[in-house]
Design an enzyme around this catalytic site. Structure first.
Site, short mmCIF file in Angstrom:
data_model
loop_
_atom_site.label_atom_id
_atom_site.label_comp_id
_atom_site.label_asym_id
_atom_site.label_seq_id
_atom_site.Cartn_x
_atom_site.Cartn_y
_atom_site.Cartn_z
CE LYS A 264 34.34 38.96 37.38
NZ LYS A 264 33.64 37.81 37.96
CG ASP A 280 38.11 52.53 48.07
OD1 ASP A 280 37.54 51.95 47.13
OD2 ASP A 280 38.35 53.75 48.07
C1 MEV Z 1 34.62 34.29 36.72
O1 MEV Z 1 34.05 35.20 37.61
C2 MEV Z 1 36.13 34.31 36.77
C3 MEV Z 1 36.83 33.49 35.69
O2 MEV Z 1 36.36 33.90 34.41
C4 MEV Z 1 38.31 33.78 35.83
C5 MEV Z 1 39.16 33.24 34.70
O3 MEV Z 1 38.66 33.08 33.59
O4 MEV Z 1 40.36 33.04 34.98
C6 MEV Z 1 36.57 32.03 35.83
#
Ligand code: MEV
Length: 425
Positions: A264, A280
């Site tokens: 994420k 996209d």
């Molecule tokens: C937050 O948007 C993204 C993180 O959680 C990514 C990660 O944990 O590696 C900081």
């Protein structure tokens, strides 16, 4: 008293003018005149453009766009536009890039710009025979696909390959044809979907089966963007930091619960550039996550290792179906401008830069998580949002935000007290 809630059944809503649509929404939701004025202000996206981009258009949703600095990619310095609502995403890329700049920055590559479209065939009693029959038609299929898009062929793209798979499903055996098409500077969805639709009746005829879906696959694994970078040990703060970051990566690669968050973070960077350039985001996200699970278990999109000399080496590989022509990339004026800032000449160049940004994002997240924790940097930026939520304006925002961080209490009630104190002064 009429307590019935207003009806969402609004026939012909799409045929109304934009002002009338806003008026109807205002009536439905009890919006004030100010709210309607707000919706009518589309900023730097002309109403006529926006109204032709989607159905039932009533307003724009502005997202801040920043530029990531310090990026050196394949020997060239770049400023990379990023559109995101999340504080600290742009800063994370700038920080990672700064720590790698003197050592040469990022090296990128790409596996190609080929997209896959699938044609689903059901109802054949002899699926293996059907598969061979389809494969025999390679040259017919090539001609048919290329005839769908002579412009693409002229630009050096077009049909490249054919794959036919027999899969077992709950609904019995299915014969799945993949047409593989080089879509060059286009993301290519329209091109390959048109080809798949054109081809399907012929597949049905050759096999006496029934074709059903005809659509691209977002698992664009013939369009992989790659980036690598070495962060010198002294630039990242020594062996202890490196080892903690490596351990964080090992955790992500072994555990899907952690891998989801790890990836994420990567997509924080990736999607921000994809969005800024009018591409996209969902296509790229679907492709990335499917690719992360290609080994049968969801895992990290990046790899991290220590080099022979002890530096930290990171690499990323993920599907990157982005284009420079077609869709919002050409229509949205801010997307066009973002591409101008980037100075890219091809979709491949854009894809490779995006991969580097994803890797940079992951570096910063791992480093923060493995050292001070994410909240310190995050809260400093989040404090500004909280200050604005409390009503701070102009220079007040920084004053209030700093006070919140200093107190270690980034909360709206504390912000209101601080704002009151500031204004009282
Ligand atoms: C937050 O948007 C993204 C993180 O959680 C990514 C990660 O944990 O590696 C900081």
């Amino acid at each position: 008293m009429n307590t019935a809630s207003p009806s969402s059944r609004i026939g012909g809503f799409h045929k109304l003018g934009v002002a009338e649509r806003i008026e109807r929404v205002a009536r439905f939701a009890g919006l004030a005149v100010d709210d309607q004025v707000h919706l009518s202000d589309t900023g730097n996206l002309p109403v006529e453009t926006a109204d032709h981009m989607i159905e039932n258009f009533v307003g724009t949703m502005n997202i801040p766009m920043g530029v990531a600095t310090n990026l050196r990619i394949d020997g060239r310095d770049r400023l990379v536009p990023m559109a995101t609502e999340e504080s600290s995403v742009v800063a994370a890329v700038c920080n990672a890039a700064r720590q790698s700049y003197d050592a040469g920055g990022f090296i990128t590559s790409m596996s190609g710009t080929r997209m896959i479209a699938q044609v689903q065939l059901t109802g054949v009693s002899d699926p293996q025979h059907a598969r061979i029959r389809i494969l025999e038609r390679l040259e017919d299929i090539r001609a048919m696909c290329d005839a769908c898009d002579p412009v693409l062929v002229k630009l050096g793209g077009g049909f490249r390959d054919l794959e036919v798979r027999v899969i077992d499903t709950r609904g019995g055996a299915m014969v799945i044809t993949h047409i593989i098409v080089d879509t060059r500077d286009a993301m290519g969805a329209n091109a390959v979907n048109t080809m798949a639709e054109k081809l399907a009746p012929h597949i049905a005829q050759w096999t006496s089966g029934r074709t059903n879906l005809r659509i691209l696959s977002n698992l664009a694994d013939q369009r992989l963007a790659r980036a690598r970078c070495v962060w010198p040990l002294d630039a990242i703060g020594g062996a202890e930091v490196r080892d903690a970051m490596l351990s964080a990566y090992h955790f992500a690669d072994a555990d899907p619960y952690r891998a989801a968050t790890h990836n994420k973070g990567i997509m924080n960077g990736v999607s921000a550039v994809v969005l800024a350039t009018g591409n996209d985001t969902r296509a790229v996200e679907a492709g990335a996550h499917a690719y992360a699970a290609r080994g049968g278990r969801y895992a990290s999109l990046t790899t991290w290792e220590a080099t022979a000399s002890g530096d930290l080496a990171g690499a990323i590989e993920l599907p990157m179906a982005v284009g420079l022509v077609g869709g919002a990339t050409k229509v949205h004026p801010t997307a066009r401008l973002a591409l101008k800032i980037l100075g890219v000449a091809s979709a491949e160049e854009l894809a490779r830069i995006i991969a580097a940004v994803g890797l940079a994002q992951n570096f910063s997240a791992l480093k923060a998580l493995a050292t001070t924790g994410i909240q310190k940097g995050h809260m400093a930026l989040h404090a500004q949002n909280v200050a604005m939520m409390a009503g701070a304006l102009g220079e007040e925002i920084d004053h209030v935000a700093q006070a919140l961080v200093a107190q270690g209490a980034v909360r709206i009630d504390v912000a209101e007290v601080e704002l009151g104190r500031l204004r009282g002064r």
